[in-house]
Design an enzyme around this catalytic site. Structure first.
Site, PDB file in Angstrom:
ATOM      1  N   LYS A   1       3.103 -15.522   2.274  1.00 35.99           N
ATOM      2  CA  LYS A   1       3.161 -16.059   1.155  1.00 35.99           C
ATOM      3  C   LYS A   1       4.828 -16.517   1.066  1.00 35.99           C
ATOM      4  O   LYS A   1       5.618 -15.825   0.014  1.00 35.99           O
ATOM      5  CB  LYS A   1       2.980 -15.256  -0.019  1.00 35.99           C
TER       6      LYS A   1
ATOM      7  N   TYR B   1       0.848  -1.045  -0.117  1.00 36.58           N
ATOM      8  CA  TYR B   1      -0.008  -0.165  -0.124  1.00 36.58           C
ATOM      9  C   TYR B   1       0.866   1.295   0.247  1.00 36.58           C
ATOM     10  O   TYR B   1       0.418   2.172  -0.640  1.00 36.58           O
ATOM     11  CB  TYR B   1      -1.016   0.078   1.203  1.00 36.58           C
TER      12      TYR B   1
ATOM     13  N   ASP C   1      -3.020 -18.561   0.494  1.00 40.50           N
ATOM     14  CA  ASP C   1      -3.841 -18.908  -0.388  1.00 40.50           C
ATOM     15  C   ASP C   1      -4.775 -20.178   0.182  1.00 40.50           C
ATOM     16  O   ASP C   1      -5.868 -20.321   0.327  1.00 40.50           O
ATOM     17  CB  ASP C   1      -3.272 -19.685  -1.790  1.00 40.50           C
TER      18      ASP C   1
ATOM     19  N   ASP D   1      -6.417  -7.041   4.166  1.00 37.41           N
ATOM     20  CA  ASP D   1      -7.661  -6.421   3.769  1.00 37.41           C
ATOM     21  C   ASP D   1      -8.355  -7.432   3.129  1.00 37.41           C
ATOM     22  O   ASP D   1      -9.674  -7.786   3.491  1.00 37.41           O
ATOM     23  CB  ASP D   1      -7.109  -5.538   2.749  1.00 37.41           C
TER      24      ASP D   1
ATOM     25  N   ASP E   1     -12.562  -9.077   4.586  1.00 38.92           N
ATOM     26  CA  ASP E   1     -13.691  -8.913   3.861  1.00 38.92           C
ATOM     27  C   ASP E   1     -14.163 -10.459   3.540  1.00 38.92           C
ATOM     28  O   ASP E   1     -15.445 -10.783   3.661  1.00 38.92           O
ATOM     29  CB  ASP E   1     -13.585  -8.533   2.341  1.00 38.92           C
TER      30      ASP E   1
HETATM   31  P1  NAD Z   1     -18.157  -2.075  -0.023  1.00 35.75           P
HETATM   32  O1  NAD Z   1     -17.547  -2.608   1.144  1.00 35.75           O
HETATM   33  O2  NAD Z   1     -18.675  -0.662   0.009  1.00 35.75           O
HETATM   34  O3  NAD Z   1     -19.617  -2.943  -0.339  1.00 35.75           O
HETATM   35  C1  NAD Z   1     -19.567  -4.375  -0.664  1.00 35.75           C
HETATM   36  C2  NAD Z   1     -20.777  -4.989  -0.553  1.00 35.75           C
HETATM   37  O4  NAD Z   1     -20.962  -5.121   0.686  1.00 35.75           O
HETATM   38  C3  NAD Z   1     -21.864  -4.113  -1.334  1.00 35.75           C
HETATM   39  O5  NAD Z   1     -22.746  -4.994  -1.856  1.00 35.75           O
HETATM   40  C4  NAD Z   1     -22.537  -3.354   0.040  1.00 35.75           C
HETATM   41  O6  NAD Z   1     -23.924  -2.928  -0.337  1.00 35.75           O
HETATM   42  C5  NAD Z   1     -22.190  -4.358   0.927  1.00 35.75           C
HETATM   43  N1  NAD Z   1     -22.117  -3.689   2.311  1.00 35.75           N
HETATM   44  C6  NAD Z   1     -21.184  -2.870   2.705  1.00 35.75           C
HETATM   45  N2  NAD Z   1     -21.610  -2.409   3.974  1.00 35.75           N
HETATM   46  C7  NAD Z   1     -22.732  -2.705   4.286  1.00 35.75           C
HETATM   47  C8  NAD Z   1     -23.718  -2.464   5.245  1.00 35.75           C
HETATM   48  N3  NAD Z   1     -23.421  -1.803   6.416  1.00 35.75           N
HETATM   49  N4  NAD Z   1     -25.009  -2.945   5.310  1.00 35.75           N
HETATM   50  C9  NAD Z   1     -25.355  -3.640   4.226  1.00 35.75           C
HETATM   51  N5  NAD Z   1     -24.458  -3.984   3.268  1.00 35.75           N
HETATM   52  C10 NAD Z   1     -23.307  -3.596   3.288  1.00 35.75           C
HETATM   53  O7  NAD Z   1     -17.132  -2.385  -1.140  1.00 35.75           O
HETATM   54  P2  NAD Z   1     -17.011  -1.923  -2.719  1.00 35.75           P
HETATM   55  O8  NAD Z   1     -18.422  -1.653  -3.129  1.00 35.75           O
HETATM   56  O9  NAD Z   1     -15.954  -2.515  -3.226  1.00 35.75           O
HETATM   57  O10 NAD Z   1     -16.378  -0.430  -2.446  1.00 35.75           O
HETATM   58  C11 NAD Z   1     -17.076   0.901  -2.587  1.00 35.75           C
HETATM   59  C12 NAD Z   1     -16.614   2.078  -2.160  1.00 35.75           C
HETATM   60  O11 NAD Z   1     -15.872   2.021  -0.964  1.00 35.75           O
HETATM   61  C13 NAD Z   1     -15.105   2.169  -2.938  1.00 35.75           C
HETATM   62  O12 NAD Z   1     -14.935   3.530  -3.328  1.00 35.75           O
HETATM   63  C14 NAD Z   1     -14.154   1.854  -2.093  1.00 35.75           C
HETATM   64  O13 NAD Z   1     -12.705   1.973  -2.208  1.00 35.75           O
HETATM   65  C15 NAD Z   1     -14.604   2.163  -0.842  1.00 35.75           C
HETATM   66  N6  NAD Z   1     -14.056   1.313   0.415  1.00 35.75           N
HETATM   67  C16 NAD Z   1     -13.939   2.192   1.656  1.00 35.75           C
HETATM   68  C17 NAD Z   1     -13.688   1.488   2.599  1.00 35.75           C
HETATM   69  C18 NAD Z   1     -13.453   2.301   3.941  1.00 35.75           C
HETATM   70  O14 NAD Z   1     -13.828   3.538   3.953  1.00 35.75           O
HETATM   71  N7  NAD Z   1     -12.827   2.085   4.929  1.00 35.75           N
HETATM   72  C19 NAD Z   1     -13.552   0.244   2.784  1.00 35.75           C
HETATM   73  C20 NAD Z   1     -13.618  -0.727   1.560  1.00 35.75           C
HETATM   74  C21 NAD Z   1     -14.088   0.204   0.477  1.00 35.75           C
HETATM   75  C1  IPM Z   2     -10.285  -0.971   4.194  1.00 31.70           C
HETATM   76  C2  IPM Z   2     -10.550  -0.473   2.925  1.00 31.70           C
HETATM   77  C3  IPM Z   2      -9.350   0.411   2.124  1.00 31.70           C
HETATM   78  C4  IPM Z   2      -7.972  -0.647   2.510  1.00 31.70           C
HETATM   79  C5  IPM Z   2      -9.339   1.214   1.107  1.00 31.70           C
HETATM   80  C6  IPM Z   2     -10.430   2.087   0.896  1.00 31.70           C
HETATM   81  C7  IPM Z   2      -8.215   2.130   1.139  1.00 31.70           C
HETATM   82  O1  IPM Z   2     -10.640  -1.709   1.817  1.00 31.70           O
HETATM   83  O2  IPM Z   2     -10.251  -0.394   5.061  1.00 31.70           O
HETATM   84  O3  IPM Z   2     -10.489  -2.400   4.071  1.00 31.70           O
HETATM   85  O4  IPM Z   2      -7.705  -1.105   1.551  1.00 31.70           O
HETATM   86  O5  IPM Z   2      -7.351  -0.469   3.592  1.00 31.70           O
HETATM   87 MN    MN Z   3     -11.032  -3.486   2.615  1.00 26.61          MN
END
Ligand code: NAD
Ligand code: IPM
Ligand code: MN
Length: 351
Positions: free
Chosen positions: A184, A138, A216, A240, A244
């Site tokens: 890894k 990162y 993996d 990360d 998820d």
């Molecule tokens: P996301 O985590 O926003 O969503 C992934 C899936 O999970 C979607 O279908 C969403 O509807 C669902 N989801 C997430 N949080 C939820 C909640 N509280 N309740 C119900 N459903 C939920 O991932 P994405 O769509 O790949 O990313 C969207 C944006 O968010 C991108 O711009 C990404 O960079 C950003 N992002 C930010 C953070 C952060 O703020 N820490 C973390 C991850 C991604």
């Molecule tokens: C998280 C998110 C962030 C990360 C992005 C939004 C920079 O995915 O907090 O997990 O990759 O650390």
């Molecule tokens: Mn993440």
């Protein structure tokens, strides 16, 4: 009085932050707490308002706070912005040296049947992902993007690995005393060093068992036998991705909170998910990731265990009644779910 920096961000961020703060307001009333909230812009909202994803006032406000609550940043609107919203979050983590990101995963007996995985697999899952947050690919230099090639660099200094290992072993000591270090090392130099330092730090914690697992196969074991894990420690990008993935164990990303700690300054508490643009503005997001981030803050920054217990027990009771949001197959709106939690808090406190 304790000062909390409030960073609502983008997408569902402001929605779940508003619900989380209603719960915290109720806890303040029931437990005579004294938190002052100081809102700042970050991410896309900050690009729109100030032209940069981490304005100086935001960083200064975070530095002088006692703790930071962040909801989520990002969204398609800023995909082509010269500086993306994500840069704001990464810069904040780096500026505050928040190297230790703690992502707990547990499965409540009331909701185990909601997981897309078989109930028998997920019941009893209770582990913590300790993700290194300020190093690795990162942040490594050089970084380049031109038409003919792109470069990212993964760098870890021994000291960066040692401090996150010590954090993971210290946490394991308070739990079931097992650390699984995920790397890894069959391919990457950074992972070879990671494994060597894991072995060194293990000598400082003779009461804790250390296992190594390649990333993996760890991704596979995580969803076939999640109950084998206690503390997983891993580098920034693996952590990360694996966290998820781990959200399918309890059943939704909307359930998972996190805490990020530095060596001394304020800690930051945020859901692990993003701004969920696909569901923003509909009052259907699950607010639990934010509510649990707040209970992590109450415990880890302020040792307010009684207030955190009350909030968590209230959330449990609400889910036991079958009140759940859409991500888990329910019909409760974000705001309805929160109202139910607040009612339960009053009941539990005998109000
Ligand atoms: P996301 O985590 O926003 O969503 C992934 C899936 O999970 C979607 O279908 C969403 O509807 C669902 N989801 C997430 N949080 C939820 C909640 N509280 N309740 C119900 N459903 C939920 O991932 P994405 O769509 O790949 O990313 C969207 C944006 O968010 C991108 O711009 C990404 O960079 C950003 N992002 C930010 C953070 C952060 O703020 N820490 C973390 C991850 C991604
Ligand atoms: C998280 C998110 C962030 C990360 C992005 C939004 C920079 O995915 O907090 O997990 O990759 O650390
Ligand atoms: Mn993440």
């Amino acid at each position: 009085m304790k000062n909390i920096a409030i960073l609502a961000g983008d997408g569902i961020g402001p929605e779940i932050m508003a619900q989380g703060l209603k719960v915290l307001d109720k806890a303040q009333e029931l437990f005579q707490l004294d938190f002052a909230y100081h809102p700042y812009v970050i991410g896309g909202a900050a690009i729109d308002e100030k032209g940069t994803p981490l304005p100086e006032e935001t960083l200064a406000g975070c530095r002088t706070s006692d703790a930071i609550l962040l909801a989520a940043i990002g969204g398609p609107k800023w995909d082509d912005a010269p500086e993306r919203p994500e840069q704001g979050l990464l810069a904040l983590r780096k500026a505050l040296a928040l190297y230790a990101n703690i992502r707990p995963i547990t499965v409540s007996r009331h909701t185990a049947h909601l997981s897309p995985l078989k109930e028998a697999i997920v019941v009893g899952s209770d582990f913590v992902v300790v993700r290194e947050l300020t190093g690795g690919i990162y942040f490594g230099e050089p970084r380049e993007l031109i038409d003919s090639q792109a470069v990212d660099t993964c760098v870890y200094r021994a000291e960066e690995i040692r401090r996150i290992m010590r954090k993971a072993f210290s946490i394991a000591r308070t739990r079931r005393k097992k650390v699984t270090s995920v790397d890894k090392s069959n391919v990457l130099a950074t992972s070879k060093l990671w494994r060597r330092i894991a072995e060194e730090v293990a000598l400082e914690f003779p009461d804790v068992t250390l296992e190594h697992q390649l990333v993996d196969s760890a991704a596979m074991v995580l969803i076939t036998k999640p109950t084998v894990f206690d503390v997983i420690v891993t580098e920034n990008m693996f952590g990360d991705i694996l966290s998820d993935e781990a959200s399918v164990i309890p059943g939704s990303l909307g359930l998972l909170p996190s805490a990020s700690h530095s060596e001394d300054g304020p800690s930051l508490y945020e859901p692990i998910h993003g701004s969920a643009p696909d569901i923003a503005g509909q009052d259907i997001a699950n607010p639990l990731s934010m509510i649990y981030s707040i209970t992590m803050m109450l415990r880890q920054s302020f040792s307010l265990h009684e207030a955190a217990d009350c909030i968590e027990a209230a959330c449990d009771s609400v889910m036991a009644q079958g009140i759940i949001t859409k991500d888990l197959g329910g019909t409760a709106a974000t705001s309805q779910f929160t109202e139910a939690v607040i009612q339960q808090m009053t009941l539990k406190r005998g109000g």
